[in-house]
Scaffold this motif. Sequence first.
Motif, mmCIF file in Angstrom:
data_model
loop_
_atom_site.group_PDB
_atom_site.id
_atom_site.type_symbol
_atom_site.label_atom_id
_atom_site.label_comp_id
_atom_site.label_asym_id
_atom_site.label_seq_id
_atom_site.Cartn_x
_atom_site.Cartn_y
_atom_site.Cartn_z
ATOM 1 N N THR A 82 0.847 -1.184 0.000
ATOM 2 C CA THR A 82 0.000 0.000 0.000
ATOM 3 C C THR A 82 0.886 1.239 0.000
ATOM 4 O O THR A 82 2.086 1.169 0.295
ATOM 5 C CB THR A 82 -0.887 0.035 1.253
ATOM 6 O OG1 THR A 82 -0.049 0.154 2.408
ATOM 7 C CG2 THR A 82 -1.743 -1.220 1.360
ATOM 8 N N ASP A 83 0.284 2.385 -0.304
ATOM 9 C CA ASP A 83 1.054 3.623 -0.244
ATOM 10 C C ASP A 83 1.609 3.850 1.157
ATOM 11 O O ASP A 83 2.745 4.302 1.328
ATOM 12 C CB ASP A 83 0.184 4.816 -0.650
ATOM 13 C CG ASP A 83 -0.009 4.901 -2.158
ATOM 14 O OD1 ASP A 83 0.543 4.052 -2.881
ATOM 15 O OD2 ASP A 83 -0.712 5.824 -2.616
ATOM 16 N N ASN A 379 3.573 12.713 -10.861
ATOM 17 C CA ASN A 379 4.238 11.961 -11.939
ATOM 18 C C ASN A 379 5.549 12.641 -12.316
ATOM 19 O O ASN A 379 5.611 13.866 -12.443
ATOM 20 C CB ASN A 379 3.336 11.875 -13.172
ATOM 21 C CG ASN A 379 2.081 11.056 -12.899
ATOM 22 O OD1 ASN A 379 2.131 10.051 -12.194
ATOM 23 N ND2 ASN A 379 0.952 11.486 -13.433
ATOM 24 N N PHE A 380 6.582 11.824 -12.508
ATOM 25 C CA PHE A 380 7.910 12.348 -12.816
ATOM 26 C C PHE A 380 8.481 11.596 -14.033
ATOM 27 O O PHE A 380 9.253 10.658 -13.895
ATOM 28 C CB PHE A 380 8.840 12.171 -11.608
ATOM 29 C CG PHE A 380 10.150 12.918 -11.704
ATOM 30 C CD1 PHE A 380 10.262 14.206 -11.217
ATOM 31 C CD2 PHE A 380 11.264 12.321 -12.276
ATOM 32 C CE1 PHE A 380 11.463 14.893 -11.291
ATOM 33 C CE2 PHE A 380 12.472 13.000 -12.370
ATOM 34 C CZ PHE A 380 12.571 14.288 -11.875
ATOM 35 N N PRO A 394 4.256 3.935 -10.425
ATOM 36 C CA PRO A 394 4.983 4.915 -9.623
ATOM 37 C C PRO A 394 5.913 4.252 -8.613
ATOM 38 O O PRO A 394 5.564 3.239 -7.999
ATOM 39 C CB PRO A 394 3.865 5.692 -8.908
ATOM 40 C CG PRO A 394 2.659 4.829 -8.994
ATOM 41 C CD PRO A 394 2.808 4.040 -10.242
ATOM 42 N N GLY A 395 7.110 4.829 -8.455
ATOM 43 C CA GLY A 395 8.077 4.311 -7.501
ATOM 44 C C GLY A 395 7.932 4.995 -6.151
ATOM 45 O O GLY A 395 7.035 5.812 -5.926
ATOM 46 N N HIS A 401 6.461 11.933 -2.818
ATOM 47 C CA HIS A 401 6.208 13.341 -3.147
ATOM 48 C C HIS A 401 4.712 13.628 -3.240
ATOM 49 O O HIS A 401 4.239 14.680 -2.801
ATOM 50 C CB HIS A 401 6.900 13.703 -4.460
ATOM 51 C CG HIS A 401 8.380 13.892 -4.334
ATOM 52 N ND1 HIS A 401 9.026 13.833 -3.126
ATOM 53 C CD2 HIS A 401 9.342 14.155 -5.264
ATOM 54 C CE1 HIS A 401 10.332 14.043 -3.322
ATOM 55 N NE2 HIS A 401 10.533 14.245 -4.600
ATOM 56 N N GLY A 402 3.962 12.680 -3.814
ATOM 57 C CA GLY A 402 2.518 12.862 -3.889
ATOM 58 C C GLY A 402 1.881 12.910 -2.510
ATOM 59 O O GLY A 402 0.999 13.732 -2.245
ATOM 60 N N ALA A 403 2.335 12.044 -1.606
ATOM 61 C CA ALA A 403 1.785 12.009 -0.248
ATOM 62 C C ALA A 403 2.085 13.293 0.511
ATOM 63 O O ALA A 403 1.245 13.775 1.277
ATOM 64 C CB ALA A 403 2.346 10.811 0.513
#
Length: 610
Positions: A82-83, A379-380, A394-395, A401-403
């Motif tokens: 999970t994230d 997204n990168f 996504p890694g 970074h999103g969190a």
Amino acid sequence: MKGKYELEFAESKIVVETDYLAKQANGAVLVRYEDTAVLTAATMSPEPIDADFFPLMVQYYEKLYAVGKIPGGFIKREGRPTDNATLTARLIDRPLRPIFPDGFRNEVQVINEVLSVDQDNAPEMAALFGSSLALAISDIPFENPVAGVVVGRVDGEFVINPSAEEKEKSDLELIVAGTEDAINMVEAACTEVPEADMVDAMMFAHEAIKKLVAFQNKIIKEIGQDKVTVQLMKIEDEIKEKIIDYAQKDMKEALLVKEKLKKYAAIEEVKVKTKEHFLGEEEDEKFAAQIEMVLEELEAKIMRDLIIDEEIRTDGRKLDEIRPLHLEIDLLNRTHGSALFTRGETQVLGVVTLGALGEHQILDGLGIEEQKRFMLHYNFPRFSVGETGRYGPPGRREIGHGALGEKALLQLLPSEEEFPYTIRVVTEVLESNGSSSQASICAASMALMAAGVPIKAPIAGIAMGLISRDNDYKILTDIQGLEDHMGDMDFKVAGTEKGICALQMDIKITGVTKEILTEALAEAKKARLAILHAMNDVIAEPRKELSPYAPKTKMIKIAPEKIKEVIGRGGETITKIILEASDVLSVTDKRAVKVDLEDDGRIIIYHNDY
């Protein structure tokens, strides 16, 4: 022989059991934090690998049986992390990594298995404690234990490791990790907290961390193994000096090229020239790798000396100067809201999508929350740094970074009652030279206001850096990629005019002092206010109207017990309502009308009327 150690800590009990489970690992501990239980095992490869980095892997595995759940989906077993699991693994990795010796190249794996969860006692902090202790009692070269705590603030008072009930009342969730001597990792989500309060909270956390480290040291003294002697990657001083003498002048000239890609090309030219000089026509891969390492060290030393001795940054800016800003909104006609944020050579596009509350994300994890209505996805793509490479899911970096952006903006969102929508923001990094995560927060804030989401205040983010040498140091504002890569600290601060909403600090040295934290936060506030001023010139407040392409809502409230009557037998009544609403609105696509029924009696009708 099985060992058992106990500590009364923050109104809870920590119990550590050793030589009990996973005995074939180099070091393993079972940490019980009241009814929470985490098993941590640390292992090391017998020989170093041929690499120019330290191969440390930290994993955090959430077992759903720990909270009495059966995994969803067809397979019915835990799948990809999970994230939260990914973010926790990052959170543990960050304070551990700087503790290992320079030049250490043996592969190290630290595996955390969450076996039981008590919602009032965080498994994440138990895993961080266990990771440090498993390494420290093992024969792996790791000799300065770390620990971490969560700080909340309830009724104006700081609380260590708040319970689930206390978290609901808290305006601060601050995670701090450190050694006995200093703080070396910070992460926070909070509601516009002033800088001085944040520093006080960090110092409060560090006092608690000292107790946990002292507990570890007691266990280490009793059962810790002798550390093995490992081969550290080291280059002979004579060879090092020759390479530095040859390349120093050219490297300094290359570093002072202002444009990123031209600078990197000039640095690469110095590396190629130096290798050709020392290697000739020989194909000695090991020596070539050593030359590369010396040149990287030289590059870092020149950059650091310029900043410490002359207060010169390689792109020509002053230490507290922000790169040029260019901001726009409404780039995309059909999306619900869009904004472009450009800061120097970092550029991010933020795009907002509004949906029905029923389109929330379902969370299949160990926490109390089972869904969320706000998502920020970062997204990168590789083209953002002018590179080719693999594309896939996504890694850890993208998720992290999103969190961070999600935490920051979540503090300012309207409630479901005020704004009954699921909100998704996607930030696309189109160009990057450092601080793209904070540019994403700025782009997302502008895009949300452009979409008409009534956020409480605009928010901006800035990344601060640190260059230290002996007892001297310099704080850098708005760090670029090179300063992040070769500096000592990446301190991300996001907030409004009133205060801080999110923090994240990573450092490469063993710790930072209260003085450094205070100065960095003060400089970050100055920069944040300057960016907010520029954002306000483009859009100062949320629009009053939504995009014509966003779904519109009508909400009515009925007695909760009447919900089943609205649904009808087999959904007959609700289907009829949707069809009739579509006819009234002259909507040809029947999927364009949605009805959400909430347990509290709210009925929300959504429609797309172009």
